[in-house]
Design a protein around this motif. Structure first.
Motif, PDB file in Angstrom:
ATOM      1  N   SER A 224      -1.732   5.034  -2.712  1.00 22.02           N
ATOM      2  CA  SER A 224      -0.439   5.521  -2.275  1.00 22.02           C
ATOM      3  C   SER A 224       0.755   4.802  -2.898  1.00 22.02           C
ATOM      4  CB  SER A 224      -0.333   5.393  -0.757  1.00 22.02           C
ATOM      5  OG  SER A 224      -0.506   4.041  -0.383  1.00 22.02           O
ATOM      6  N   MET A 227       4.101   0.884  -0.565  1.00 23.19           N
ATOM      7  CA  MET A 227       4.413   1.188   0.826  1.00 23.19           C
ATOM      8  C   MET A 227       5.218   0.052   1.451  1.00 23.19           C
ATOM      9  SD  MET A 227       1.350   3.182   2.748  1.00 23.19           S
ATOM     10  CE  MET A 227       0.990   4.895   2.385  1.00 23.19           C
ATOM     11  N   GLU A 235       5.449   4.788   6.788  1.00 22.53           N
ATOM     12  CA  GLU A 235       4.302   5.332   6.064  1.00 22.53           C
ATOM     13  C   GLU A 235       2.996   4.795   6.630  1.00 22.53           C
ATOM     14  OE1 GLU A 235       4.546   6.029   1.685  1.00 22.53           O
ATOM     15  OE2 GLU A 235       6.225   4.638   1.842  1.00 22.53           O
ATOM     16  N   ASN A 271       4.347   9.787  -2.264  1.00 18.90           N
ATOM     17  CA  ASN A 271       5.467   9.151  -1.566  1.00 18.90           C
ATOM     18  C   ASN A 271       6.637   8.818  -2.481  1.00 18.90           C
ATOM     19  OD1 ASN A 271       4.320   7.060  -2.952  1.00 18.90           O
ATOM     20  ND2 ASN A 271       4.251   5.635  -1.235  1.00 18.90           N
ATOM     21  N   PRO A 274      10.750  10.203  -0.250  1.00 19.10           N
ATOM     22  CA  PRO A 274      10.494  10.032   1.186  1.00 19.10           C
ATOM     23  C   PRO A 274      10.879  11.244   2.025  1.00 19.10           C
ATOM     24  CG  PRO A 274      12.371   8.702   0.482  1.00 19.10           C
ATOM     25  CD  PRO A 274      11.719   9.220  -0.755  1.00 19.10           C
ATOM     26  N   TRP A 277       7.561  13.382   1.876  1.00 15.86           N
ATOM     27  CA  TRP A 277       6.352  12.568   1.927  1.00 15.86           C
ATOM     28  C   TRP A 277       5.179  13.425   2.391  1.00 15.86           C
ATOM     29  CZ3 TRP A 277       2.506  10.950   5.191  1.00 15.86           C
ATOM     30  CH2 TRP A 277       1.849   9.764   4.889  1.00 15.86           C
TER      31      TRP A 277
END
Length: 355
Positions: A224, A227, A235, A271, A274, A277
């Protein structure tokens, strides 16, 4: 029966790239072409991320006839409150109470902790929508001021799903009229066109990771990217909804592979933006081999789409009302503690304490 996204989509809900720079003639051509396209192409034309920011009514219209939807209110539990209770920007669990007390049966309750399992906070600023599509999936959406901030698709894959009369539930609800309940029975584990296309898309992005046998995997975010930015905490909270747990899905979600079936869960997160997302979890059902297991089928488990900034704005918007509720409970706690101290002092005076 087609999979969840294999449904005709009104031209107004097409991805902007399909419509950009085209006139009425092109729009008619798109509709005409869709009738001849493979179902997987029609599925890809439905852009779930594009539904963020639109109204629940628009989503319902976009889903069309296959989507059976009902709108509702929004509420969150406020079970434990004490003097250290604070509020966070988590829309679905904003009340943070450190060290909530234990429920004492037959003993004297702790006056500094206020507990009520039935207590909830409701907000008119947030609404919800729940839809079932065919026999494959359930859609849950949440809107702030009539604009969707979160959409969650849980793939149920029922062999059959239909409305049935439930007399027992009707009796429990105190009604002598038939009460209709939607029943999801059996599990359809056949790979659909949409599953195949989505899996290929995830593999092409090559940013996915595996969560084997439903283990939490919360410390492994290799799939991902970063984060740890502004929305990193949001997230990580959202990821708890995405992971493929074998035993913790809600009762309508019938996608869980049966015991004895080997599987692994592939998780893909996008991501970069945002406000769009998204995360997808898929089961890869495995055929055991001598040296390596091979993937026999690929089944979509869940998809989650969130407008992170808008969801945070929603959490901040309900904070004043929620804070007023929390402050009222804290006032009751303070009064209860003061009353208890006065009674204890009175008993001490009667017993002659300090004399």
């Amino acid at each position: 029966m087609p999979a969840i996204l294999l449904l005709p989509v009104p031209v107004a809900t097409q991805s902007p790239c399909l419509m950009a720079g085209t006139g009425m003639r092109s729009a008619i051509a798109v509709v005409a072409l869709m009738s001849f396209m493979p179902t997987v192409v029609v599925a890809q034309a439905f852009d779930w991320s594009a539904q963020l920011g639109k109204s629940p009514a628009t989503l319902q219209t976009a889903l069309g006839q296959p989507g059976r939807c009902a709108t509702g209110s929004f509420s969150i539990p406020v079970r434990w409150v004490n003097n250290d209770t604070t509020l966070s920007d988590n829309l679905f669990d904003p009340v943070e109470t450190p060290g909530p007390g234990a429920i004492i049966i037959g003993g004297k309750p702790d006056p500094t902790n206020d507990h009520d399992d039935e207590r909830r906070y409701s907000s008119s600023k947030i609404t919800s929508i729940r839809c079932t599509i065919g026999r494959e999936a359930t859609v849950e959406g949440y809107a702030y001021e009539d604009r969707l901030v979160r959409i969650k698709l849980s793939f149920d894959r029922c062999d059959s799903r239909e409305m049935r009369e439930d007399k027992l539930f009707g009796n429990i609800m105190g009604s002598d009229k038939p009460f209709m309940v939607e029943r999801c029975e059996g599990v359809d584990l056949k790979e659909k066109d949409f599953d195949t296309a989505l899996h290929q898309s995830i593999r092409a992005r090559n940013k996915y990771g595996y969560d084997r046998e439903g283990s939490p995997g919360m410390l492994d975010f290799q799939w991902s990217g970063d984060m740890y930015g502004e929305y990193g905490q949001a997230e990580r909270r959202a990821m708890w909804d995405v992971l493929c747990y074998r035993h913790s899905r809600d009762e309508l979600s019938r996608m869980i592979p049966p015991d004895g079936m080997e599987y692994r869960c592939v998780i893909d997160v996008e991501n970069a933006d945002p406000s769009r997302w998204s995360a997808t979890a898929m089961y890869e059902i495995l055929s055991p081999g001598t040296m390596f297991d091979s993937v026999a089928s690929r089944l979509t488990a869940m998809r989650l789409f969130i407008d992170m900034p808008a969801e945070r704005a929603a959490a901040l918007a309900i904070r004043p009302e929620l804070q007023t509720m929390i402050d009222g409970i804290k006032s009751k706690i303070a009064a209860r503690v003061e009353d208890g101290d006065e009674k204890d002092n009175a008993v001490s005076n009667i017993l002659g304490a300090g004399n």
